[in-house]
Design a protein around this motif. Structure first.
Motif, PDB file in Angstrom:
ATOM      1  N   MET A   1       0.810  -1.192   0.000  1.00 26.30           N
ATOM      2  CA  MET A   1       0.000   0.000   0.000  1.00 26.30           C
ATOM      3  C   MET A   1       0.860   1.264   0.000  1.00 26.30           C
ATOM      4  O   MET A   1       0.548   2.208  -0.700  1.00 26.30           O
ATOM      5  CB  MET A   1      -0.940   0.011   1.222  1.00 26.30           C
ATOM      6  CG  MET A   1      -1.982  -1.087   1.219  1.00 26.30           C
ATOM      7  SD  MET A   1      -3.212  -0.898  -0.074  1.00 26.30           S
ATOM      8  CE  MET A   1      -4.190   0.419   0.567  1.00 26.30           C
ATOM      9  N   LEU A   2       1.920   1.257   0.832  1.00 26.65           N
ATOM     10  CA  LEU A   2       2.777   2.439   0.910  1.00 26.65           C
ATOM     11  C   LEU A   2       3.360   2.790  -0.454  1.00 26.65           C
ATOM     12  O   LEU A   2       3.330   3.943  -0.874  1.00 26.65           O
ATOM     13  CB  LEU A   2       3.930   2.208   1.882  1.00 26.65           C
ATOM     14  CG  LEU A   2       3.632   2.277   3.359  1.00 26.65           C
ATOM     15  CD1 LEU A   2       4.879   1.932   4.153  1.00 26.65           C
ATOM     16  CD2 LEU A   2       3.102   3.618   3.747  1.00 26.65           C
ATOM     17  N   HIS A   3       3.895   1.786  -1.110  1.00 26.49           N
ATOM     18  CA  HIS A   3       4.600   2.044  -2.367  1.00 26.49           C
ATOM     19  C   HIS A   3       3.654   2.221  -3.541  1.00 26.49           C
ATOM     20  O   HIS A   3       4.030   2.815  -4.548  1.00 26.49           O
ATOM     21  CB  HIS A   3       5.626   0.942  -2.631  1.00 26.49           C
ATOM     22  CG  HIS A   3       6.714   0.968  -1.609  1.00 26.49           C
ATOM     23  ND1 HIS A   3       7.793   1.805  -1.693  1.00 26.49           N
ATOM     24  CD2 HIS A   3       6.864   0.298  -0.437  1.00 26.49           C
ATOM     25  CE1 HIS A   3       8.555   1.650  -0.642  1.00 26.49           C
ATOM     26  NE2 HIS A   3       8.019   0.746   0.132  1.00 26.49           N
ATOM     27  N   LYS A   4       2.436   1.760  -3.403  1.00 27.07           N
ATOM     28  CA  LYS A   4       1.479   1.894  -4.494  1.00 27.07           C
ATOM     29  C   LYS A   4       0.753   3.241  -4.447  1.00 27.07           C
ATOM     30  O   LYS A   4       0.489   3.840  -5.482  1.00 27.07           O
ATOM     31  CB  LYS A   4       0.460   0.755  -4.436  1.00 27.07           C
ATOM     32  CG  LYS A   4      -0.504   0.751  -5.608  1.00 27.07           C
ATOM     33  CD  LYS A   4      -1.391  -0.469  -5.589  1.00 27.07           C
ATOM     34  CE  LYS A   4      -2.308  -0.458  -6.810  1.00 27.07           C
ATOM     35  NZ  LYS A   4      -3.188  -1.621  -6.830  1.00 27.07           N
ATOM     36  N   TYR A   5       0.432   3.731  -3.247  1.00 29.51           N
ATOM     37  CA  TYR A   5      -0.382   4.932  -3.126  1.00 29.51           C
ATOM     38  C   TYR A   5       0.325   6.113  -2.465  1.00 29.51           C
ATOM     39  O   TYR A   5       0.242   7.237  -2.941  1.00 29.51           O
ATOM     40  CB  TYR A   5      -1.665   4.631  -2.344  1.00 29.51           C
ATOM     41  CG  TYR A   5      -2.534   3.608  -3.013  1.00 29.51           C
ATOM     42  CD1 TYR A   5      -3.242   3.919  -4.165  1.00 29.51           C
ATOM     43  CD2 TYR A   5      -2.634   2.319  -2.508  1.00 29.51           C
ATOM     44  CE1 TYR A   5      -4.035   2.975  -4.795  1.00 29.51           C
ATOM     45  CE2 TYR A   5      -3.433   1.368  -3.125  1.00 29.51           C
ATOM     46  CZ  TYR A   5      -4.136   1.702  -4.267  1.00 29.51           C
ATOM     47  OH  TYR A   5      -4.906   0.767  -4.882  1.00 29.51           O
ATOM     48  N   ARG A   6       0.995   5.868  -1.357  1.00 29.53           N
ATOM     49  CA  ARG A   6       1.552   6.977  -0.564  1.00 29.53           C
ATOM     50  C   ARG A   6       2.822   7.564  -1.182  1.00 29.53           C
ATOM     51  O   ARG A   6       2.961   8.773  -1.261  1.00 29.53           O
ATOM     52  CB  ARG A   6       1.846   6.506   0.861  1.00 29.53           C
ATOM     53  CG  ARG A   6       0.661   5.961   1.588  1.00 29.53           C
ATOM     54  CD  ARG A   6      -0.227   7.069   2.075  1.00 29.53           C
ATOM     55  NE  ARG A   6      -1.311   6.492   2.857  1.00 29.53           N
ATOM     56  CZ  ARG A   6      -2.555   6.903   2.775  1.00 29.53           C
ATOM     57  NH1 ARG A   6      -2.868   7.886   1.972  1.00 29.53           N
ATOM     58  NH2 ARG A   6      -3.482   6.349   3.514  1.00 29.53           N
ATOM     59  N   LEU A  48       4.176   7.701  10.142  1.00 34.21           N
ATOM     60  CA  LEU A  48       3.610   7.635  11.478  1.00 34.21           C
ATOM     61  C   LEU A  48       2.181   7.117  11.565  1.00 34.21           C
ATOM     62  O   LEU A  48       1.820   6.490  12.550  1.00 34.21           O
ATOM     63  CB  LEU A  48       3.675   9.018  12.135  1.00 34.21           C
ATOM     64  CG  LEU A  48       5.033   9.365  12.733  1.00 34.21           C
ATOM     65  CD1 LEU A  48       6.032   9.727  11.681  1.00 34.21           C
ATOM     66  CD2 LEU A  48       4.898  10.474  13.735  1.00 34.21           C
ATOM     67  N   ARG A  49       1.361   7.370  10.591  1.00 29.68           N
ATOM     68  CA  ARG A  49      -0.055   7.029  10.698  1.00 29.68           C
ATOM     69  C   ARG A  49      -0.301   5.544  10.482  1.00 29.68           C
ATOM     70  O   ARG A  49       0.495   4.847   9.857  1.00 29.68           O
ATOM     71  CB  ARG A  49      -0.867   7.815   9.661  1.00 29.68           C
ATOM     72  CG  ARG A  49      -0.739   9.316   9.721  1.00 29.68           C
ATOM     73  CD  ARG A  49      -1.702  10.063  10.596  1.00 29.68           C
ATOM     74  NE  ARG A  49      -3.057   9.593  10.678  1.00 29.68           N
ATOM     75  CZ  ARG A  49      -4.064  10.002   9.920  1.00 29.68           C
ATOM     76  NH1 ARG A  49      -3.877  10.884   8.972  1.00 29.68           N
ATOM     77  NH2 ARG A  49      -5.276   9.525  10.121  1.00 29.68           N
ATOM     78  N   GLU A  50      -1.456   5.079  10.953  1.00 27.00           N
ATOM     79  CA  GLU A  50      -1.841   3.677  10.792  1.00 27.00           C
ATOM     80  C   GLU A  50      -1.998   3.319   9.321  1.00 27.00           C
ATOM     81  O   GLU A  50      -1.834   2.168   8.937  1.00 27.00           O
ATOM     82  CB  GLU A  50      -3.162   3.384  11.514  1.00 27.00           C
ATOM     83  CG  GLU A  50      -3.115   3.579  13.008  1.00 27.00           C
ATOM     84  CD  GLU A  50      -3.351   5.029  13.427  1.00 27.00           C
ATOM     85  OE1 GLU A  50      -3.801   5.854  12.608  1.00 27.00           O
ATOM     86  OE2 GLU A  50      -3.053   5.348  14.584  1.00 27.00           O
ATOM     87  N   THR A  51      -2.334   4.308   8.498  1.00 26.66           N
ATOM     88  CA  THR A  51      -2.498   4.067   7.064  1.00 26.66           C
ATOM     89  C   THR A  51      -1.161   3.982   6.345  1.00 26.66           C
ATOM     90  O   THR A  51      -1.123   3.751   5.146  1.00 26.66           O
ATOM     91  CB  THR A  51      -3.358   5.169   6.423  1.00 26.66           C
ATOM     92  OG1 THR A  51      -2.759   6.443   6.702  1.00 26.66           O
ATOM     93  CG2 THR A  51      -4.776   5.139   6.958  1.00 26.66           C
ATOM     94  N   GLY A  52      -0.083   4.175   7.075  1.00 28.00           N
ATOM     95  CA  GLY A  52       1.267   4.046   6.535  1.00 28.00           C
ATOM     96  C   GLY A  52       2.017   2.990   7.345  1.00 28.00           C
ATOM     97  O   GLY A  52       1.503   1.904   7.594  1.00 28.00           O
ATOM     98  N   ALA A  53       3.225   3.326   7.781  1.00 30.39           N
ATOM     99  CA  ALA A  53       4.032   2.392   8.569  1.00 30.39           C
ATOM    100  C   ALA A  53       3.518   2.258  10.002  1.00 30.39           C
ATOM    101  O   ALA A  53       3.846   1.300  10.692  1.00 30.39           O
ATOM    102  CB  ALA A  53       5.494   2.840   8.579  1.00 30.39           C
ATOM    103  N   GLY A  54       2.735   3.233  10.462  1.00 33.51           N
ATOM    104  CA  GLY A  54       2.157   3.158  11.802  1.00 33.51           C
ATOM    105  C   GLY A  54       3.169   3.247  12.918  1.00 33.51           C
ATOM    106  O   GLY A  54       3.007   2.641  13.977  1.00 33.51           O
ATOM    107  N   MET A  72       9.549   1.835  11.243  1.00 33.14           N
ATOM    108  CA  MET A  72       9.711   2.456   9.925  1.00 33.14           C
ATOM    109  C   MET A  72      10.583   1.574   9.043  1.00 33.14           C
ATOM    110  O   MET A  72      11.751   1.342   9.358  1.00 33.14           O
ATOM    111  CB  MET A  72      10.320   3.856  10.069  1.00 33.14           C
ATOM    112  CG  MET A  72       9.404   4.800  10.810  1.00 33.14           C
ATOM    113  SD  MET A  72      10.008   6.489  10.856  1.00 33.14           S
ATOM    114  CE  MET A  72      11.217   6.368  12.166  1.00 33.14           C
ATOM    115  N   PRO A  73      10.034   1.070   7.941  1.00 32.77           N
ATOM    116  CA  PRO A  73      10.805   0.195   7.048  1.00 32.77           C
ATOM    117  C   PRO A  73      11.992   0.927   6.422  1.00 32.77           C
ATOM    118  O   PRO A  73      11.845   2.040   5.908  1.00 32.77           O
ATOM    119  CB  PRO A  73       9.792  -0.206   5.971  1.00 32.77           C
ATOM    120  CG  PRO A  73       8.452   0.163   6.504  1.00 32.77           C
ATOM    121  CD  PRO A  73       8.674   1.269   7.482  1.00 32.77           C
TER     122      PRO A  73
END
Length: 119
Positions: A1-6, A48-54, A72-73
């Motif tokens: 999700m991170l790499h596709k949208y954010r 930081l957000r749950e919709t990211g790495a959280g 954080m990856p």
């Protein structure tokens, strides 16, 4: 999700020089409402957000424990670093012993330096 949208949104923000800024007088929160729209807020969301790495496990708007930092990856951090460096002529970045936003050469729009952006 991170790499596709954010990450693509971050790249768009940075390419359009839409860096955003921290809202003065607004406390840090886990929602990221303390940033104007732009790359800073997008980066915050990614990390930081749950919709990211959280990574903001205690929901205080900061990364202030080793456990949170470990959320954080590394690949994502390197990609964010590369995008910010490219968009700012290598003047602003995230990785290193010193917060690169404190660097005297890091200027985003009319903001001279973004000290304590993520504390």
């Amino acid at each position: 999700m991170l790499h596709k949208y954010r990450i693509p949104q971050l790249e768009i923000d940075l390419n359009n020089k839409q860096f955003g800024s921290r809202k003065i007088g607004v406390p840090f929160t886990s929602s990221g409402d303390h940033f104007e729209e732009g790359a800073l807020k997008t980066t915050y969301t990614i990390l930081l957000r749950e919709t990211g790495a959280g990574a903001d496990l205690n929901k205080n708007g900061e990364i202030d424990t080793r456990e949170e930092a470990n959320q954080m990856p590394g690949e994502t951090l390197r990609e964010i670093e590369d995008l910010w460096r490219k968009a700012t002529s290598n003047n602003c970045g995230w990785i290193g012993d010193i917060n690169q936003f404190n660097d005297q050469h890091c200027m985003l729009g009319s903001e001279p330096q973004l000290n304590n952006t993520f504390k």
